[in-house]
Design a protein around this motif. Structure first.
Motif, PDB file in Angstrom:
ATOM      1  N   ARG A   1       0.839  -1.204   0.000  1.00 40.16           N
ATOM      2  CA  ARG A   1       0.000   0.000   0.000  1.00 40.16           C
ATOM      3  C   ARG A   1       0.877   1.259   0.000  1.00 40.16           C
ATOM      4  NH1 ARG A   1      -2.847  -0.760   4.455  1.00 40.16           N
ATOM      5  NH2 ARG A   1      -4.417  -1.981   3.356  1.00 40.16           N
ATOM      6  N   GLU A   2       1.917   1.269   0.827  1.00 38.90           N
ATOM      7  CA  GLU A   2       2.809   2.431   0.886  1.00 38.90           C
ATOM      8  C   GLU A   2       3.473   2.686  -0.464  1.00 38.90           C
ATOM      9  OE1 GLU A   2       6.613   4.172   3.453  1.00 38.90           O
ATOM     10  OE2 GLU A   2       5.856   2.173   3.903  1.00 38.90           O
ATOM     11  N   ALA A   3       3.914   1.627  -1.124  1.00 41.01           N
ATOM     12  CA  ALA A   3       4.562   1.770  -2.431  1.00 41.01           C
ATOM     13  C   ALA A   3       3.596   2.337  -3.475  1.00 41.01           C
ATOM     14  CB  ALA A   3       5.095   0.419  -2.902  1.00 41.01           C
ATOM     15  N   ILE A   4       2.384   1.816  -3.514  1.00 39.86           N
ATOM     16  CA  ILE A   4       1.389   2.290  -4.480  1.00 39.86           C
ATOM     17  C   ILE A   4       1.009   3.737  -4.186  1.00 39.86           C
ATOM     18  CG2 ILE A   4      -0.939   1.931  -5.396  1.00 39.86           C
ATOM     19  CD1 ILE A   4       1.180  -0.234  -6.255  1.00 39.86           C
ATOM     20  N   GLU A   5       0.809   4.059  -2.909  1.00 42.10           N
ATOM     21  CA  GLU A   5       0.467   5.429  -2.540  1.00 42.10           C
ATOM     22  C   GLU A   5       1.600   6.404  -2.846  1.00 42.10           C
ATOM     23  OE1 GLU A   5      -0.771   5.172   1.558  1.00 42.10           O
ATOM     24  OE2 GLU A   5      -2.724   4.334   1.008  1.00 42.10           O
ATOM     25  N   ALA A   6       2.846   5.926  -2.801  1.00 43.26           N
ATOM     26  CA  ALA A   6       4.002   6.778  -3.101  1.00 43.26           C
ATOM     27  C   ALA A   6       4.159   7.020  -4.603  1.00 43.26           C
ATOM     28  CB  ALA A   6       5.277   6.156  -2.542  1.00 43.26           C
ATOM     29  N   GLY A   7       3.468   6.213  -5.422  1.00 39.83           N
ATOM     30  CA  GLY A   7       3.525   6.435  -6.860  1.00 39.83           C
ATOM     31  C   GLY A   7       3.963   5.247  -7.687  1.00 39.83           C
ATOM     32  N   ALA A   8       4.134   4.086  -7.067  1.00 42.21           N
ATOM     33  CA  ALA A   8       4.497   2.887  -7.832  1.00 42.21           C
ATOM     34  C   ALA A   8       3.312   2.435  -8.682  1.00 42.21           C
ATOM     35  CB  ALA A   8       4.931   1.768  -6.898  1.00 42.21           C
ATOM     36  N   ASP A   9       3.624   1.882  -9.846  1.00 47.29           N
ATOM     37  CA  ASP A   9       2.582   1.360 -10.727  1.00 47.29           C
ATOM     38  C   ASP A   9       2.295  -0.110 -10.468  1.00 47.29           C
ATOM     39  OD1 ASP A   9       2.062   3.658 -12.687  1.00 47.29           O
ATOM     40  OD2 ASP A   9       4.243   3.511 -12.663  1.00 47.29           O
ATOM     41  N   GLU A  10       3.300  -0.822  -9.965  1.00 49.38           N
ATOM     42  CA  GLU A  10       3.144  -2.261  -9.736  1.00 49.38           C
ATOM     43  C   GLU A  10       4.177  -2.692  -8.706  1.00 49.38           C
ATOM     44  OE1 GLU A  10       1.400  -5.154  -9.338  1.00 49.38           O
ATOM     45  OE2 GLU A  10       0.488  -4.513 -11.223  1.00 49.38           O
ATOM     46  N   TYR A  11       4.047  -3.928  -8.245  1.00 46.31           N
ATOM     47  CA  TYR A  11       4.837  -4.454  -7.144  1.00 46.31           C
ATOM     48  C   TYR A  11       5.119  -5.915  -7.439  1.00 46.31           C
ATOM     49  CZ  TYR A  11       6.052  -4.470  -2.131  1.00 46.31           C
ATOM     50  OH  TYR A  11       6.706  -4.505  -0.940  1.00 46.31           O
TER      51      TYR A  11
END
Length: 121
Positions: free
Chosen positions: A91-101
């Motif tokens: 969630r933190e990565a996506i909220e920071a602007g990541a498109d995928e994980y």
């Protein structure tokens, strides 16, 4: 030719990732931490960034926050490639602007699927 920047403090991970991404016909450059990656992005914005979370100097979350503030910094597709696998980190990565994980270790098929999902492959 599309350009991918691989950002990881592990030389082995960068080498393996390079091999996979080059098979997708990307030109590839590398950085061993977020600060070096940011300099490379300021020089020439890549189309895709494979980004590690835990790195010295500037970690992945710090990097993506700085990237998204740059002129053109919203353009690259960013895929976090990390061992962090709990929902809070994702969630933190996506909220920071990541498109995928994607979880390490990943393989050719997994990365190809993720890149297709975000329209980068």
């Amino acid at each position: 030719m599309k350009h991918c920047l691989i950002v990881d403090d592990s030389r082995v991970i960068r080498k393996v990732s390079r091999h996979i991404v080059e098979s997708f016909e990307f030109e590839v450059s590398e950085a061993e931490n977020g600060r070096d990656a940011l300099v490379k992005c300021e020089e020439s914005m890549p189309d895709l960034i494979l980004l590690d979370w835990n790195m010295p100097v500037m970690n992945g979350i710090e990097f993506i926050a700085a990237l998204r503030r740059l002129a053109g910094g919203n353009e690259p597709k960013v895929v976090f490639c990390t061992t962090e696998n709990d929902v809070a980190h994702i969630r933190e990565a996506i909220e920071a602007g990541a498109d995928e994980y994607v979880m390490k270790p990943f393989d050719h098929e997994t990365l190809q699927m993720k890149l297709q999902l975000i329209g980068a492959a």
